[in-house]
Design a protein around this motif. Structure first.
Motif, PDB file in Angstrom:
ATOM      1  N   ASN A  99      50.499   7.290  31.390  1.00 38.68           N
ATOM      2  CA  ASN A  99      50.685   8.733  31.592  1.00 38.68           C
ATOM      3  C   ASN A  99      52.072   9.214  31.185  1.00 38.68           C
ATOM      4  O   ASN A  99      52.221  10.247  30.528  1.00 38.68           O
ATOM      5  N   VAL A 102      52.738   9.375  27.304  1.00 34.99           N
ATOM      6  CA  VAL A 102      51.961  10.395  26.595  1.00 34.99           C
ATOM      7  C   VAL A 102      52.493  11.783  26.962  1.00 34.99           C
ATOM      8  O   VAL A 102      52.648  12.656  26.103  1.00 34.99           O
ATOM      9  N   ARG A 153      44.942  13.091  34.695  1.00 32.47           N
ATOM     10  CA  ARG A 153      46.155  12.296  34.977  1.00 32.47           C
ATOM     11  C   ARG A 153      47.298  12.676  34.045  1.00 32.47           C
ATOM     12  O   ARG A 153      48.421  12.937  34.484  1.00 32.47           O
ATOM     13  N   GLY A 155      47.430  15.326  31.894  1.00 36.02           N
ATOM     14  CA  GLY A 155      47.681  16.764  31.936  1.00 36.02           C
ATOM     15  C   GLY A 155      48.610  17.141  33.078  1.00 36.02           C
ATOM     16  O   GLY A 155      49.504  17.975  32.936  1.00 36.02           O
ATOM     17  N   SER A 173      40.453  23.541  33.819  1.00 39.21           N
ATOM     18  CA  SER A 173      39.726  22.335  34.222  1.00 39.21           C
ATOM     19  C   SER A 173      38.364  22.806  34.681  1.00 39.21           C
ATOM     20  O   SER A 173      38.203  23.996  34.970  1.00 39.21           O
ATOM     21  N   SER A 230      45.323  14.582  22.921  1.00 40.28           N
ATOM     22  CA  SER A 230      44.077  14.033  23.459  1.00 40.28           C
ATOM     23  C   SER A 230      43.346  13.208  22.404  1.00 40.28           C
ATOM     24  O   SER A 230      43.562  11.997  22.267  1.00 40.28           O
TER      25      SER A 230
HETATM   26  P1  NAP Z   1      41.519  12.050  32.894  1.00 46.00           P
HETATM   27  O1  NAP Z   1      42.436  11.897  34.042  1.00 46.00           O
HETATM   28  O2  NAP Z   1      40.131  11.534  33.017  1.00 46.00           O
HETATM   29  O3  NAP Z   1      41.497  13.607  32.507  1.00 46.00           O
HETATM   30  C1  NAP Z   1      40.614  14.060  31.568  1.00 46.00           C
HETATM   31  C2  NAP Z   1      40.529  15.564  31.525  1.00 46.00           C
HETATM   32  O4  NAP Z   1      39.418  15.861  30.665  1.00 46.00           O
HETATM   33  C3  NAP Z   1      40.265  16.209  32.863  1.00 46.00           C
HETATM   34  O5  NAP Z   1      41.005  17.390  32.975  1.00 46.00           O
HETATM   35  C4  NAP Z   1      38.786  16.499  32.818  1.00 46.00           C
HETATM   36  O6  NAP Z   1      38.432  17.721  33.429  1.00 46.00           O
HETATM   37  C5  NAP Z   1      38.505  16.699  31.352  1.00 46.00           C
HETATM   38  N1  NAP Z   1      37.119  16.323  31.062  1.00 46.00           N
HETATM   39  C6  NAP Z   1      36.495  15.153  31.317  1.00 46.00           C
HETATM   40  N2  NAP Z   1      35.218  15.204  30.936  1.00 46.00           N
HETATM   41  C7  NAP Z   1      35.033  16.439  30.440  1.00 46.00           C
HETATM   42  C8  NAP Z   1      33.913  17.110  29.888  1.00 46.00           C
HETATM   43  N3  NAP Z   1      32.724  16.514  29.804  1.00 46.00           N
HETATM   44  N4  NAP Z   1      34.061  18.391  29.473  1.00 46.00           N
HETATM   45  C9  NAP Z   1      35.256  18.997  29.599  1.00 46.00           C
HETATM   46  N5  NAP Z   1      36.360  18.405  30.108  1.00 46.00           N
HETATM   47  C10 NAP Z   1      36.240  17.151  30.526  1.00 46.00           C
HETATM   48  O7  NAP Z   1      42.080  11.350  31.597  1.00 46.00           O
HETATM   49  P2  NAP Z   1      43.616  11.043  31.221  1.00 46.00           P
HETATM   50  O8  NAP Z   1      43.981   9.695  31.709  1.00 46.00           O
HETATM   51  O9  NAP Z   1      44.456  12.203  31.597  1.00 46.00           O
HETATM   52  O10 NAP Z   1      43.483  10.947  29.619  1.00 46.00           O
HETATM   53  C11 NAP Z   1      43.068  12.071  28.878  1.00 46.00           C
HETATM   54  C12 NAP Z   1      42.855  11.709  27.424  1.00 46.00           C
HETATM   55  O11 NAP Z   1      44.094  11.587  26.762  1.00 46.00           O
HETATM   56  C13 NAP Z   1      42.171  10.364  27.163  1.00 46.00           C
HETATM   57  O12 NAP Z   1      40.778  10.415  27.337  1.00 46.00           O
HETATM   58  C14 NAP Z   1      42.563  10.084  25.730  1.00 46.00           C
HETATM   59  O13 NAP Z   1      41.594  10.634  24.849  1.00 46.00           O
HETATM   60  C15 NAP Z   1      43.868  10.840  25.568  1.00 46.00           C
HETATM   61  N6  NAP Z   1      44.988   9.904  25.350  1.00 46.00           N
HETATM   62  C16 NAP Z   1      45.712   9.987  24.214  1.00 46.00           C
HETATM   63  C17 NAP Z   1      46.771   9.127  24.005  1.00 46.00           C
HETATM   64  C18 NAP Z   1      47.616   9.208  22.762  1.00 46.00           C
HETATM   65  O14 NAP Z   1      48.143   8.191  22.343  1.00 46.00           O
HETATM   66  N7  NAP Z   1      47.773  10.374  22.170  1.00 46.00           N
HETATM   67  C19 NAP Z   1      47.067   8.148  24.942  1.00 46.00           C
HETATM   68  C20 NAP Z   1      46.314   8.093  26.107  1.00 46.00           C
HETATM   69  C21 NAP Z   1      45.281   8.988  26.312  1.00 46.00           C
HETATM   70  P3  NAP Z   1      38.297  17.880  35.022  1.00 46.00           P
HETATM   71  O15 NAP Z   1      39.707  18.035  35.496  1.00 46.00           O
HETATM   72  O16 NAP Z   1      37.493  19.107  35.157  1.00 46.00           O
HETATM   73  O17 NAP Z   1      37.640  16.631  35.536  1.00 46.00           O
END
Ligand code: NAP
Length: 312
Positions: A99, A102, A153, A155, A173, A230
């Protein structure tokens, strides 16, 4: 006999950890699975997966005794989780440990683009500073209005950082969260209309494809900066390129793209984009933590214990 198949571009230190703890067979990518003979494929009970190439029904069918696919990374959109579930395979990921990195990169790209740091650096390096004088004025970042698309997480870590920059925090969200007074929007267009900076921190995959649509990008407006850490799939990339080229938004900071690493060359022609090569979690410390969590998930499975971070 080895039980683990390690698929993906592991670096030397990751390979050292995997070899010591799991003694896997290595493949560079999922396309190599079909080159293994049947007896070898049937011996695998675990996959340690790294990378963004799709891993779906065809690969799973070739590995009939695999019960876990441990992904290296929090985003597991490359893996067909529905197919895995249907086959009784558990998928795990590596949430939390990345987290900070990123979120740091997202904020850095926002400031880099907002303060035109890359362009200004070029100004100095090219001799224009000495020849033509001071660089043009840009826009104040601190105290602005920021919108987080997806307050998960990562965000939330981004929002916490931007709050320290005295920003007014808005977010989208699926449901309102417990926050220190941040404004929830049930519609991403309303969010984009309310803010100067829009930071996308959604999961990838089919459910969020094109979520940041042309309408959302247009609503951000000519002072707006879009940051995406993302997945490239979450933003309508053609609409984003059009908006950047027309000046319909001010700029973008992008760590993720469609068709990585062969991204649309239109991006390279734009001065108002900070481009990062999908390196959000790319620090020595975080990658080591991700690799360890991936191994720990495989080890838990092989020991018959609950996975640490399952996703299905
Ligand atoms: P997380 O805690 O699961 O948060 C994901 C967010 O996406 C939440 O706000 C969730 O909304 C929303 N979401 C999930 N399913 C959805 C759906 N079906 N429709 C609309 N929104 C949805 O994940 P995280 O750990 O923060 O990671 C987020 C993403 O960052 C990862 O999945 C990955 O793709 C990306 N990432 C990128 C890098 C990079 O190197 N650039 C590194 C790590 C991760 P709700 O709040 O409503 O549940």
């Amino acid at each position: 006999m080895t039980q683990t198949l390690a698929i993906g571009p592991y670096n030397e230190s990751e390979k050292a950890g995997l070899t010591q703890e799991l003694a896997p067979v290595y493949l560079d990518g999922p396309s190599g699975v079909s080159d293994l003979d049947a007896a070898q494929r049937e011996a695998f009970t675990a996959v340690a997966y790294k990378g963004h190439h799709p891993f779906g029904a065809a690969e799973m069918a070739l590995l009939p005794n695999v019960g876990v696919i441990a992904n290296y990374g929090v985003g597991y959109d490359a893996i067909d989780v529905a197919e895995a579930s249907a086959r009784g395979i558990t998928v795990s990921n590596t949430p939390g440990v990345l987290n900070d990195d990123v979120a740091d990169l997202a904020v850095a790209m926002l400031i880099m683009q907002g303060r035109e740091m890359e362009h200004a650096s070029q100004w100095a390096r090219s001799g224009k500073w000495a020849e033509q004088g001071e660089y043009r004025l840009n826009r104040k970042v601190s105290g602005g209005t920021a919108g987080i698309v997806g307050l998960g997480r990562i965000g939330r870590e981004i929002a916490d950082r931007l709050a320290a920059f005295k920003m007014d925090i808005h977010y989208w969200s699926r449901s309102a969260k417990d926050t220190p007074g941040w404004t929830h929007h049930g519609d991403p267009v309303s969010l984009a209309r309310a803010v100067d900076y829009l930071i996308v921190a959604l999961v990838g995959g089919p459910d969020t494809e094109g979520f940041v649509s042309k309408e959302v990008i247009d609503a951000l407006g000519p002072r707006g900066i879009l940051v995406n850490i993302s997945r490239g799939s979450t933003v309508e990339e053609g609409a984003l390129l059009d908006a950047l080229e027309r000046g319909a938004i001010s700029g973008a900071g992008l760590d993720v793209f469609q068709n990585e690493p062969n991204i649309d060359p239109r991006f390279y022609a734009l001065e108002n984009v900070v481009i990062q090569p999908h390196q959000g979690s790319g620090t020595v410390e975080t990658r080591a933590a991700m690799a360890k969590l991936q191994r720990d998930n495989v080890l838990a499975y092989l020991a018959g214990e609950d996975l640490l971070t399952p996703v299905n």
